[in-house]
Design a protein around this motif. Structure first.
Motif, PDB file in Angstrom:
ATOM      1  N   UNK A 169       1.061  -1.122  -0.186  1.00  0.00           N
ATOM      2  CA  UNK A 169      -0.040  -0.024  -0.058  1.00  0.00           C
ATOM      3  C   UNK A 169       0.846   1.358   0.070  1.00  0.00           C
ATOM      4  N   UNK A 170       0.497   2.092  -0.808  1.00  0.00           N
ATOM      5  CA  UNK A 170       1.373   3.257  -0.849  1.00  0.00           C
ATOM      6  C   UNK A 170       0.905   4.200   0.380  1.00  0.00           C
ATOM      7  N   UNK A 171       2.125   5.049   0.717  1.00  0.00           N
ATOM      8  CA  UNK A 171       1.665   5.920   2.022  1.00  0.00           C
ATOM      9  C   UNK A 171       0.980   5.225   3.037  1.00  0.00           C
ATOM     10  N   UNK A 172       1.628   4.142   3.250  1.00  0.00           N
ATOM     11  CA  UNK A 172       0.746   3.379   4.479  1.00  0.00           C
ATOM     12  C   UNK A 172       0.941   4.023   5.761  1.00  0.00           C
ATOM     13  N   UNK A 173       1.905   4.560   6.011  1.00  0.00           N
ATOM     14  CA  UNK A 173       1.941   5.413   7.562  1.00  0.00           C
ATOM     15  C   UNK A 173       1.053   6.592   7.650  1.00  0.00           C
ATOM     16  N   UNK A 174       0.525   7.166   6.505  1.00  0.00           N
ATOM     17  CA  UNK A 174      -0.139   8.145   6.661  1.00  0.00           C
ATOM     18  C   UNK A 174      -1.680   7.609   6.895  1.00  0.00           C
ATOM     19  N   UNK A 175      -1.680   6.453   6.528  1.00  0.00           N
ATOM     20  CA  UNK A 175      -3.347   5.855   6.518  1.00  0.00           C
ATOM     21  C   UNK A 175      -3.476   5.201   8.099  1.00  0.00           C
ATOM     22  N   UNK A 176      -2.063   4.488   8.489  1.00  0.00           N
ATOM     23  CA  UNK A 176      -2.202   3.972   9.812  1.00  0.00           C
ATOM     24  C   UNK A 176      -2.297   4.939  10.870  1.00  0.00           C
ATOM     25  N   UNK A 177      -1.578   6.315  10.737  1.00  0.00           N
ATOM     26  CA  UNK A 177      -1.796   7.169  11.800  1.00  0.00           C
ATOM     27  C   UNK A 177      -3.034   7.618  11.997  1.00  0.00           C
ATOM     28  N   UNK A 178      -3.954   7.725  11.269  1.00  0.00           N
ATOM     29  CA  UNK A 178      -5.227   8.390  11.283  1.00  0.00           C
ATOM     30  C   UNK A 178      -6.132   7.240  11.584  1.00  0.00           C
ATOM     31  N   UNK A 179      -5.653   6.085  12.111  1.00  0.00           N
ATOM     32  CA  UNK A 179      -6.661   4.894  12.639  1.00  0.00           C
ATOM     33  C   UNK A 179      -6.769   5.145  13.937  1.00  0.00           C
ATOM     34  N   UNK A 180      -8.243   4.807  14.294  1.00  0.00           N
ATOM     35  CA  UNK A 180      -8.380   4.402  15.710  1.00  0.00           C
ATOM     36  C   UNK A 180      -7.884   3.184  16.342  1.00  0.00           C
ATOM     37  N   UNK A 181      -8.040   2.271  15.389  1.00  0.00           N
ATOM     38  CA  UNK A 181      -7.425   0.734  15.519  1.00  0.00           C
ATOM     39  C   UNK A 181      -6.765   0.339  14.549  1.00  0.00           C
ATOM     40  N   UNK A 182      -5.388  -0.211  14.722  1.00  0.00           N
ATOM     41  CA  UNK A 182      -4.758  -0.990  13.884  1.00  0.00           C
ATOM     42  C   UNK A 182      -4.565  -2.390  14.263  1.00  0.00           C
ATOM     43  N   UNK A 183      -5.157  -3.170  13.221  1.00  0.00           N
ATOM     44  CA  UNK A 183      -4.793  -4.646  13.243  1.00  0.00           C
ATOM     45  C   UNK A 183      -3.690  -5.033  12.366  1.00  0.00           C
ATOM     46  N   UNK A 184      -2.634  -5.386  12.848  1.00  0.00           N
ATOM     47  CA  UNK A 184      -1.494  -5.811  12.001  1.00  0.00           C
ATOM     48  C   UNK A 184      -1.384  -7.229  12.044  1.00  0.00           C
ATOM     49  N   UNK A 185      -1.453  -7.809  10.548  1.00  0.00           N
ATOM     50  CA  UNK A 185      -1.167  -9.142  10.514  1.00  0.00           C
ATOM     51  C   UNK A 185      -0.655  -9.530   8.897  1.00  0.00           C
ATOM     52  N   UNK A 186       0.634  -8.789   8.913  1.00  0.00           N
ATOM     53  CA  UNK A 186       1.231  -8.880   7.579  1.00  0.00           C
ATOM     54  C   UNK A 186       2.221  -9.947   7.698  1.00  0.00           C
ATOM     55  N   UNK A 187       2.591 -10.539   8.766  1.00  0.00           N
ATOM     56  CA  UNK A 187       3.554 -11.491   8.823  1.00  0.00           C
ATOM     57  C   UNK A 187       5.136 -11.292   8.773  1.00  0.00           C
ATOM     58  N   UNK A 188       5.195  -9.959   8.842  1.00  0.00           N
ATOM     59  CA  UNK A 188       6.516  -9.343   9.135  1.00  0.00           C
ATOM     60  C   UNK A 188       7.087  -9.050  10.484  1.00  0.00           C
ATOM     61  N   UNK A 189       8.034  -9.341  11.009  1.00  0.00           N
ATOM     62  CA  UNK A 189       8.456  -9.211  12.289  1.00  0.00           C
ATOM     63  C   UNK A 189       8.628  -7.452  12.611  1.00  0.00           C
ATOM     64  N   UNK A 190       7.873  -7.067  13.636  1.00  0.00           N
ATOM     65  CA  UNK A 190       8.413  -5.717  13.813  1.00  0.00           C
ATOM     66  C   UNK A 190       8.274  -4.457  12.707  1.00  0.00           C
ATOM     67  N   UNK A 191       6.912  -4.929  11.966  1.00  0.00           N
ATOM     68  CA  UNK A 191       6.615  -4.265  10.776  1.00  0.00           C
ATOM     69  C   UNK A 191       6.168  -2.775  10.950  1.00  0.00           C
ATOM     70  N   UNK A 192       5.271  -2.819  12.089  1.00  0.00           N
ATOM     71  CA  UNK A 192       4.443  -1.541  12.515  1.00  0.00           C
ATOM     72  C   UNK A 192       5.523  -0.614  13.393  1.00  0.00           C
ATOM     73  N   UNK A 193       6.226   0.571  12.964  1.00  0.00           N
ATOM     74  CA  UNK A 193       7.004   1.169  13.904  1.00  0.00           C
ATOM     75  C   UNK A 193       6.391   2.454  14.241  1.00  0.00           C
ATOM     76  N   UNK A 194       7.324   3.158  14.924  1.00  0.00           N
ATOM     77  CA  UNK A 194       6.573   4.574  15.487  1.00  0.00           C
ATOM     78  C   UNK A 194       6.217   5.516  14.579  1.00  0.00           C
ATOM     79  N   UNK A 195       6.667   5.437  13.403  1.00  0.00           N
ATOM     80  CA  UNK A 195       6.147   6.338  12.187  1.00  0.00           C
ATOM     81  C   UNK A 195       4.933   6.043  11.856  1.00  0.00           C
ATOM     82  N   UNK A 196       4.396   4.947  12.087  1.00  0.00           N
ATOM     83  CA  UNK A 196       3.122   4.522  11.693  1.00  0.00           C
ATOM     84  C   UNK A 196       1.884   4.607  12.597  1.00  0.00           C
TER      85      UNK A 196
END
Length: 277
Positions: free
Chosen positions: A187-214
């Motif tokens: 997904x393009x500009x993923x961090x811009x999308x996740x930072x606006x979310x109330x809830x983030x469900x992360x199920x991408x299968x990559x260790x430590x994928x979701x970082x502070x910038x997201x």
């Protein structure tokens, strides 16, 4: 705040135990295990303890590592026909020679505890309140509700589009009147999308994928990931980096997996009730 997934799981288990205790017979569940995998064996033991705690009977049906798809299908069909068996779980990972789709399709959807048979996925899609939904997807919703979050109107961003978690989780959150965005690793500009979310469900299968910038201080992070990194189990979220920044987060291990196990038990009760009317 770390979400107390143990308490959420315990509440589901106790509710199932209470409902099942008045049944005329003991619900009985069969596990199909082909070969041997360390992670699968650990999960099997945890699952058996959960079922026994709720007063359910369990049995393990094992096939050798070199079993054929035809042998596995024959076993599943025998369990389909066994009126004493109320639910069946096909444990993964499967040996490479097993045709996973053929094996899954051979399972009677009325005994499918994982909610992955096309019939049950279709019921989930149609919004059937009695549908057996995929356990991990349902667990993500139960975690959010168990944490006291009112889902109506909330923006839920799901990172991952698998048929096991991402897609069915989107449907289940929609049924709770949330607004859902499904993203993935491309997904393009993923961090811009996740930072606006109330809830983030992360199920991408990559260790430590979701970082502070997201994430933001308003984020509730539900981490579905289980990754082995240098002998340590870590999630798809970088827990150490974002804990203290986000509003709530689930731990790994001891998080969504606990609730998934409890949801599996709840699915077993639903199947038992439906099959013994």
């Amino acid at each position: 705040m770390i979400i107390d997934c143990k308490s959420i799981a315990d509440a589901i288990i106790e509710n199932v135990h209470r409902e099942a205790s008045g049944a005329a017979k003991t619900p009985r569940i069969a596990s199909v295990v082909i070969g041997s995998d360390g992670g699968s064996e650990s999960y099997l033991k945890m699952m058996e303890k959960t079922f026994e705690r709720a007063g359910f009977g369990t049995c393990i049906c094992r096939l050798a590592e070199d079993a054929t798809t035809e042998q596995a299908i024959a076993l599943v069909e025998s369990l389909n026909a066994d009126r004493e068996i109320d639910g069946v779980i096909i444990h993964k990972p499967l040996p490479p020679q097993i045709d996973e789709r053929r094996l899954l399709y051979s399972l009677d959807p009325r005994k499918d505890l994982d909610g992955l048979h096309p019939v049950n996925l279709g019921k989930t899609l149609s919004g059937d309140a009695g549908a057996i939904a995929p356990c991990t997807a349902r667990a993500a919703v139960e975690v959010a509700k168990g944490a006291g979050i009112e889902l109506t109107g909330k923006h839920v961003v799901i990172i991952g589009r698998s048929s096991i978690v991402g897609k069915p989780a989107a449907l289940l959150f929609l049924s709770e009147n949330a607004t859902v965005t499904v993203c993935h690793s491309k997904t393009s500009n993923l961090a811009d999308i996740t930072k606006r979310a109330d809830i983030i469900v992360v199920a991408v299968g990559r260790p430590r994928f979701l970082g502070r910038e997201m994430v933001s201080e308003h984020s509730v992070v539900i981490d579905v990931g289980t990754n082995n990194v240098d002998g340590k189990m870590v999630g798809d979220a970088d827990f150490d980096a974002i804990f203290g920044l986000v509003k709530m987060i689930t731990p790994v291990p001891g998080g969504v997996g606990r609730v998934t196990n409890a949801v599996l038990l709840a699915n077993a009760l639903t199947n038992f009730t439906n099959n013994n009317k």
